[in-house]
Each structure stands twice: as C-alpha cells, then as structure tokens.
Design a protein around this motif. Structure first.
Motif, PDB file in Angstrom:
ATOM      1  N   GLY A   1       7.803  44.022 -55.192  1.00 23.22           N
ATOM      2  CA  GLY A   1       7.435  45.293 -54.582  1.00 23.22           C
ATOM      3  C   GLY A   1       6.276  45.969 -55.286  1.00 23.22           C
ATOM      4  O   GLY A   1       5.398  46.550 -54.636  1.00 23.22           O
ATOM      5  N   SER A   2       6.226  45.903 -56.609  1.00 22.17           N
ATOM      6  CA  SER A   2       5.141  46.536 -57.361  1.00 22.17           C
ATOM      7  C   SER A   2       3.799  45.875 -57.056  1.00 22.17           C
ATOM      8  O   SER A   2       2.782  46.553 -56.858  1.00 22.17           O
ATOM      9  N   CYS A   3       3.785  44.534 -57.031  1.00 20.79           N
ATOM     10  CA  CYS A   3       2.545  43.821 -56.710  1.00 20.79           C
ATOM     11  C   CYS A   3       2.141  44.065 -55.259  1.00 20.79           C
ATOM     12  O   CYS A   3       0.949  44.207 -54.938  1.00 20.79           O
ATOM     13  N   ALA A   4       3.135  44.137 -54.378  1.00 21.41           N
ATOM     14  CA  ALA A   4       2.846  44.407 -52.969  1.00 21.41           C
ATOM     15  C   ALA A   4       2.311  45.817 -52.769  1.00 21.41           C
ATOM     16  O   ALA A   4       1.493  46.057 -51.877  1.00 21.41           O
ATOM     17  N   LEU A   5       2.770  46.764 -53.589  1.00 18.50           N
ATOM     18  CA  LEU A   5       2.268  48.140 -53.505  1.00 18.50           C
ATOM     19  C   LEU A   5       0.753  48.173 -53.744  1.00 18.50           C
ATOM     20  O   LEU A   5       0.005  48.814 -53.004  1.00 18.50           O
ATOM     21  N   ALA A   6       0.302  47.449 -54.768  1.00 24.20           N
ATOM     22  CA  ALA A   6      -1.134  47.397 -55.052  1.00 24.20           C
ATOM     23  C   ALA A   6      -1.884  46.741 -53.897  1.00 24.20           C
ATOM     24  O   ALA A   6      -2.959  47.203 -53.491  1.00 24.20           O
TER      25      ALA A   6
END
Length: 276
Positions: free
Chosen positions: A89-94
């Motif tokens: 989720g964190s990488c997808a947020l970026a």
C-alpha cells in the motif's frame, strides 16, 4: 445539481461497489467511475475535461472508507497479512500520486480507458485459462516476498491513479500467483493495501484540481462531495456484507467470480458498455 433519479442511481451504484469491493478484493471503481461519469456528463455548466477526472477522483475518495470497512471485517477473519498490505500500500500510494498527476495533466480519457481495459482482460484470460498455480490447501502458509511486493506496489499505484480503479484487479493476481496466497487471504490483504493506495490518488486529484474552472458545485479539486456522500452511504455498509460472503464461499467459486469481474471491468473500460 443532482436529481432524485441521479441520487437513486448513485445509492444503487455504491451498494454494488461496496459489496464487490469486499467480496473480490477490488476497489469498486469499475462500477462507480462509469456511472458517476455519465451522471456528471449530463449536468449543465460542467467544463470540458471535468466529468471523467471528477468521476475518478470522487470514486477514489469513496474507495477509502469502503476499503477500511472491508479490511476490518476481513481482519476479524484473520485474512489480512498486514506486513504485506502496508508495504504494498505504501509503494502504491507513491505510484498513485504520479498516476493522478499524469491523468489530470497529460493523458486523454480514451487512452486511459482502452489501455487499462486491455490490461484487465489479459489478466482475466491468463487466470481463466489456468495459467496460474493450483489453489493451495488453506492450511499452508503463504510466502511473503517483501521485495516483490514493494516492486509491484508502485506500478499498481500508478494504475490506480490513472484510472480510479482500486487496484485489486492487479493486487489479487500478484498475491495469488507470485506469493502463493490463498484466494481468501489475497482478497483480504488486497482490500487492506487499497486503503493507502487510494489515499495517494485522492491527494493527487484534489491538488491537481484546485483552481480549475468549470468544476461541479461543492467540489474539492476533482472530488465532488455530494456524489461522494451518495456513493459512500451504501458502499460502506455493503462492504461488510461482501466480506461475509467472501468467507462463506470456497476458493474455486471465488476465483471464477473474480475472473468474471475482470472481464466485465475490461469491457467496461474499453467502452463496450455504453450507458447505464
């Protein structure tokens, strides 16, 4: 202004999107975006280029609480791998931040729709032809390859930002095919990852829409609050029902339901389905 018929359509759309979101681990955007787009397109006084961007941005804002609702229910069933969900989720947020910038500033609606429609149809064919590993026994532990998860997160986030889809059409296959997750755990983990991924898209569509002329009344950038409230009113409670249904079904039928959804989403984005 929204008419009574528009409100009814949005409430029904939110119900279907919320149920599908938790049942299949998808964000529900494939249902919410086209209906919102057609409704906005029919309104008077809306500027050119506004309807699709507003539909995408508003859909992402609805996806956020819907995903939280679904993830809470899946977590109670112990079907969420939180380490995987947080990294993905964190990488997808970026990625969603970049995708939303490209969508609002550089790419046409037709390019976004046809490109993503072809992608999800390819995934559906891949899974439908049995080109994925056999479903494991529920007792086996999934692998957690965090490097693979991080590498996949950013491009998945870009797709979310570009199209307004929650990303489950890509996250679930990655978890099942790449990490040997069971379908139930893949769905639950996908819903949890979508919480962060959608947040990146929301910020992007708000920031890139500030000061744009021709927006709908009561809009924050490319996010329209009245449409959002109508969709969220039914999507959030129906996400609970969808999560319950997901755990009541065996893995193979759930897989077939997911494939059917991929076909629908792909044809929808390409433009096969026109109108409501």
């Amino acid at each position: 202004m929204l008419t009574a018929i528009d409100i009814f359509k949005l409430l029904a759309t939110g119900a279907g999107a919320g149920f599908a979101s938790a049942l299949l681990g998808i964000g529900g955007g494939s249902i919410m975006v086209p209906v919102s787009y057609w409704i906005i397109l029919a309104m008077e006084g809306v500027g050119p280029g506004i309807p699709m961007k507003t539909a995408i941005g508003t859909s992402l804002l609805v996806i956020l609480p819907t995903a939280i609702s679904g993830a809470w229910r899946h977590n109670k069933k112990k079907a969420v791998r939180w380490k995987t969900a947080l990294i993905l989720g964190s990488c997808a947020l970026a990625g969603a931040l970049l995708g939303s910038y490209l969508a609002t500033q550089h790419l046409s609606d037709k390019t976004l729709k046809v490109g993503f429609g072809g992608l999800v149809l390819a995934v559906a064919i891949w899974m439908g032809l049995g080109l994925m590993p056999k479903l494991r026994k529920e007792a086996e532990e999934p692998r957690e390859n965090l490097a693979l998860v991080a590498a996949c997160g950013f491009p998945i986030g870009m797709v979310i930002g570009l199209t307004g889809l929650g990303g489950g059409v890509l996250i679930v296959p990655v978890l099942v095919l790449g990490l040997n997750f069971t379908m139930h755990v893949a769905v639950g983990t996908s819903v949890a990852a979508i919480i962060l991924a959608s947040l990146g898209g929301i910020v992007g569509y708000i920031v890139n829409g500030l000061g744009v002329s021709g927006l709908l009344p009561y809009s924050l950038g490319y996010v329209n609050l009245p449409i959002c409230l109508c969709l969220a009113a039914t999507s959030i409670p129906l996400a609970q029902l969808g999560a319950r249904a997901a755990h009541a079904l065996p893995a193979k039928p759930l897989r077939y339901i997911f494939i059917a959804f991929l076909v629908y989403a792909g044809l929808n984005m390409i433009g096969v389905f026109k109108g409501i």
